[in-house]
Design a protein around this motif. Structure first.
Motif, PDB file in Angstrom:
ATOM      1  N   ALA A   5       0.868  -1.185   0.000  1.00  0.00           N
ATOM      2  CA  ALA A   5       0.000   0.000   0.000  1.00  0.00           C
ATOM      3  C   ALA A   5       0.900   1.229   0.000  1.00  0.00           C
ATOM      4  N   LEU A   6       0.689   2.122  -0.973  1.00  0.00           N
ATOM      5  CA  LEU A   6       1.526   3.308  -1.140  1.00  0.00           C
ATOM      6  C   LEU A   6       0.728   4.582  -0.985  1.00  0.00           C
ATOM      7  N   THR A   7       1.367   5.605  -0.449  1.00  0.00           N
ATOM      8  CA  THR A   7       0.835   6.960  -0.432  1.00  0.00           C
ATOM      9  C   THR A   7       1.795   7.798  -1.255  1.00  0.00           C
ATOM     10  N   ILE A   8       1.262   8.468  -2.266  1.00  0.00           N
ATOM     11  CA  ILE A   8       2.067   9.296  -3.156  1.00  0.00           C
ATOM     12  C   ILE A   8       1.622  10.738  -2.965  1.00  0.00           C
ATOM     13  N   THR A   9       2.575  11.618  -2.650  1.00  0.00           N
ATOM     14  CA  THR A   9       2.253  13.024  -2.404  1.00  0.00           C
ATOM     15  C   THR A   9       2.964  13.905  -3.413  1.00  0.00           C
ATOM     16  N   GLY A  10       2.424  15.109  -3.597  1.00  0.00           N
ATOM     17  CA  GLY A  10       3.016  16.059  -4.527  1.00  0.00           C
ATOM     18  C   GLY A  10       2.112  17.249  -4.716  1.00  0.00           C
ATOM     19  N   ALA A  11       2.127  17.773  -5.914  1.00  0.00           N
ATOM     20  CA  ALA A  11       1.309  18.943  -6.251  1.00  0.00           C
ATOM     21  C   ALA A  11       0.690  18.735  -7.627  1.00  0.00           C
ATOM     22  N   ALA A  12      -0.484  19.297  -7.826  1.00  0.00           N
ATOM     23  CA  ALA A  12      -1.198  19.242  -9.114  1.00  0.00           C
ATOM     24  C   ALA A  12      -1.417  17.805  -9.578  1.00  0.00           C
ATOM     25  N   ILE A  13      -1.721  16.913  -8.651  1.00  0.00           N
ATOM     26  CA  ILE A  13      -1.914  15.508  -8.994  1.00  0.00           C
ATOM     27  C   ILE A  13      -3.238  15.304  -9.734  1.00  0.00           C
ATOM     28  N   GLY A  14      -4.253  16.055  -9.411  1.00  0.00           N
ATOM     29  CA  GLY A  14      -5.538  15.953 -10.090  1.00  0.00           C
ATOM     30  C   GLY A  14      -6.658  16.429  -9.185  1.00  0.00           C
ATOM     31  N   ALA A  15      -7.663  17.050  -9.786  1.00  0.00           N
ATOM     32  CA  ALA A  15      -8.772  17.594  -9.012  1.00  0.00           C
ATOM     33  C   ALA A  15      -9.730  16.503  -8.528  1.00  0.00           C
ATOM     34  N   ARG A  32     -10.667  11.847  -9.004  1.00  0.00           N
ATOM     35  CA  ARG A  32     -10.171  10.535  -9.441  1.00  0.00           C
ATOM     36  C   ARG A  32     -10.143  10.441 -10.962  1.00  0.00           C
ATOM     37  N   ALA A  33     -11.121  11.041 -11.639  1.00  0.00           N
ATOM     38  CA  ALA A  33     -11.173  10.997 -13.107  1.00  0.00           C
ATOM     39  C   ALA A  33      -9.957  11.662 -13.741  1.00  0.00           C
ATOM     40  N   ASP A  34      -9.326  12.582 -13.033  1.00  0.00           N
ATOM     41  CA  ASP A  34      -8.151  13.275 -13.571  1.00  0.00           C
ATOM     42  C   ASP A  34      -6.862  12.487 -13.397  1.00  0.00           C
ATOM     43  N   VAL A  35      -6.874  11.481 -12.541  1.00  0.00           N
ATOM     44  CA  VAL A  35      -5.685  10.648 -12.310  1.00  0.00           C
ATOM     45  C   VAL A  35      -5.871   9.397 -13.155  1.00  0.00           C
ATOM     46  N   LEU A  36      -5.301   9.408 -14.356  1.00  0.00           N
ATOM     47  CA  LEU A  36      -5.549   8.320 -15.293  1.00  0.00           C
ATOM     48  C   LEU A  36      -4.860   7.030 -14.883  1.00  0.00           C
ATOM     49  N   LEU A  38      -6.221   2.300  -7.297  1.00  0.00           N
ATOM     50  CA  LEU A  38      -5.896   3.720  -7.199  1.00  0.00           C
ATOM     51  C   LEU A  38      -7.040   4.500  -6.569  1.00  0.00           C
ATOM     52  N   SER A  39      -6.735   5.305  -5.549  1.00  0.00           N
ATOM     53  CA  SER A  39      -7.753   6.169  -4.947  1.00  0.00           C
ATOM     54  C   SER A  39      -7.206   7.588  -4.845  1.00  0.00           C
ATOM     55  N   HIS A  40      -8.083   8.521  -5.108  1.00  0.00           N
ATOM     56  CA  HIS A  40      -7.737   9.947  -5.086  1.00  0.00           C
ATOM     57  C   HIS A  40      -8.098  10.500  -3.712  1.00  0.00           C
ATOM     58  N   VAL A  41      -7.124  11.077  -3.020  1.00  0.00           N
ATOM     59  CA  VAL A  41      -7.380  11.679  -1.719  1.00  0.00           C
ATOM     60  C   VAL A  41      -7.572  13.184  -1.888  1.00  0.00           C
ATOM     61  N   SER A  42      -6.668  13.810  -2.637  1.00  0.00           N
ATOM     62  CA  SER A  42      -6.738  15.249  -2.879  1.00  0.00           C
ATOM     63  C   SER A  42      -5.857  15.579  -4.067  1.00  0.00           C
ATOM     64  N   ASN A  43      -5.791  16.863  -4.396  1.00  0.00           N
ATOM     65  CA  ASN A  43      -4.921  17.316  -5.482  1.00  0.00           C
ATOM     66  C   ASN A  43      -3.448  17.113  -5.124  1.00  0.00           C
ATOM     67  N   LYS A  44      -3.193  16.769  -3.845  1.00  0.00           N
ATOM     68  CA  LYS A  44      -1.821  16.594  -3.359  1.00  0.00           C
ATOM     69  C   LYS A  44      -1.500  15.162  -2.935  1.00  0.00           C
ATOM     70  N   GLU A  45      -2.493  14.235  -3.044  1.00  0.00           N
ATOM     71  CA  GLU A  45      -2.233  12.876  -2.565  1.00  0.00           C
ATOM     72  C   GLU A  45      -3.109  11.848  -3.275  1.00  0.00           C
ATOM     73  N   VAL A  46      -2.472  10.735  -3.654  1.00  0.00           N
ATOM     74  CA  VAL A  46      -3.184   9.561  -4.145  1.00  0.00           C
ATOM     75  C   VAL A  46      -2.627   8.342  -3.420  1.00  0.00           C
ATOM     76  N   ARG A  47      -3.430   7.282  -3.386  1.00  0.00           N
ATOM     77  CA  ARG A  47      -3.003   6.034  -2.767  1.00  0.00           C
ATOM     78  C   ARG A  47      -3.257   4.894  -3.754  1.00  0.00           C
ATOM     79  N   CYS A  48      -2.393   3.890  -3.685  1.00  0.00           N
ATOM     80  CA  CYS A  48      -2.558   2.731  -4.546  1.00  0.00           C
ATOM     81  C   CYS A  48      -1.789   1.559  -3.961  1.00  0.00           C
ATOM     82  N   THR A  49      -1.914   0.421  -4.625  1.00  0.00           N
ATOM     83  CA  THR A  49      -1.211  -0.788  -4.211  1.00  0.00           C
ATOM     84  C   THR A  49      -0.250  -1.180  -5.331  1.00  0.00           C
ATOM     85  N   SER A  50       1.022  -1.397  -4.976  1.00  0.00           N
ATOM     86  CA  SER A  50       2.001  -1.754  -6.018  1.00  0.00           C
ATOM     87  C   SER A  50       1.590  -3.061  -6.678  1.00  0.00           C
ATOM     88  N   GLY A  51       1.814  -3.108  -8.003  1.00  0.00           N
ATOM     89  CA  GLY A  51       1.422  -4.294  -8.787  1.00  0.00           C
ATOM     90  C   GLY A  51       2.578  -5.240  -8.991  1.00  0.00           C
TER      91      GLY A  51
END
Length: 188
Positions: A147-157, A159-163, A175-188
């Motif tokens: 389980a990963l947490t990925i942080t940054g900026a301008a990730i997407g407004a 879930r539809a914006d995070v392709l 893949l789950s969208h938390v905010s424009n600064k964070e997404v979470r997913c599971t490594s494949g």
């Protein structure tokens, strides 16, 4: 002499996916609606603002797509604004339309659109290029499942914006969208 009047069935775009895209280009945009070309040859152009989309795709009369070009001035001033997306198709029953050449001038592009039918524009919001500043945890087993947490900026407004998210070329799952600064997913 008898004159015939024909109703023009203009293309109609109902949705854009994603509804927002990074200004740097390269995002695949999918447009859904009606009368988006009877066949692939009828899809003449998709314009975003005054820029022509690259790599047009025709799936059906209700779905088309393209790869977005770069959509900003070198100083990045377009971020946060919106551009109109317009689909141009050949008239129903008409021959195949002549698509403009890849490096065609704006004048040549506009001339090539003469006689085509244009959709009403839909709005595409321009985002800054996504920037990743952190990944937690920093490592996991090769078999995946971390389980990963990925942080940054301008990730997407939304879930539809995070392709998609990839780790070393492998798609991240769940893949789950938390905010424009964070997404979470599971490594494949």
């Amino acid at each position: 002499a008898v004159a015939l009047f024909r109703y023009a069935n203009f293309p109609q775009v109902d949705t854009l996916v994603p509804s927002a895209a990074p200004v740097g280009g390269g995002t695949v945009l999918t447009l859904s609606g009606r009368r988006l070309g009877e066949r692939a040859a009828a899809l003449h152009a998709i314009l975003v603002g005054s820029r022509r989309c690259r790599t047009l795709t025709w799936t059906s009369p209700s779905e088309v797509g393209c790869t977005l070009p770069a959509l900003y001035a070198p100083n990045g001033s377009a971020v946060g604004s919106a551009l109109d997306v317009t689909v141009y198709v050949g008239p129903p029953g008409g021959g195949s339309s002549r698509r403009p050449e890849s490096g065609a001038s704006e004048e040549a592009l506009l001339a090539s659109l003469s006689g085509t039918l244009a959709s009403a524009p839909r709005s595409l919001t321009l985002l800054a290029q996504p920037r990743i500043s952190g990944v937690h945890p920093l490592s996991g087993p090769v078999k995946g499942g971390t389980a990963l947490t990925i942080t940054g900026a301008a990730i997407g407004a939304s879930r539809a914006d995070v392709l998609h998210v990839t780790l070393g070329g492998v798609a991240c799952e769940h893949l789950s969208h938390v905010s424009n600064k964070e997404v979470r997913c599971t490594s494949g």
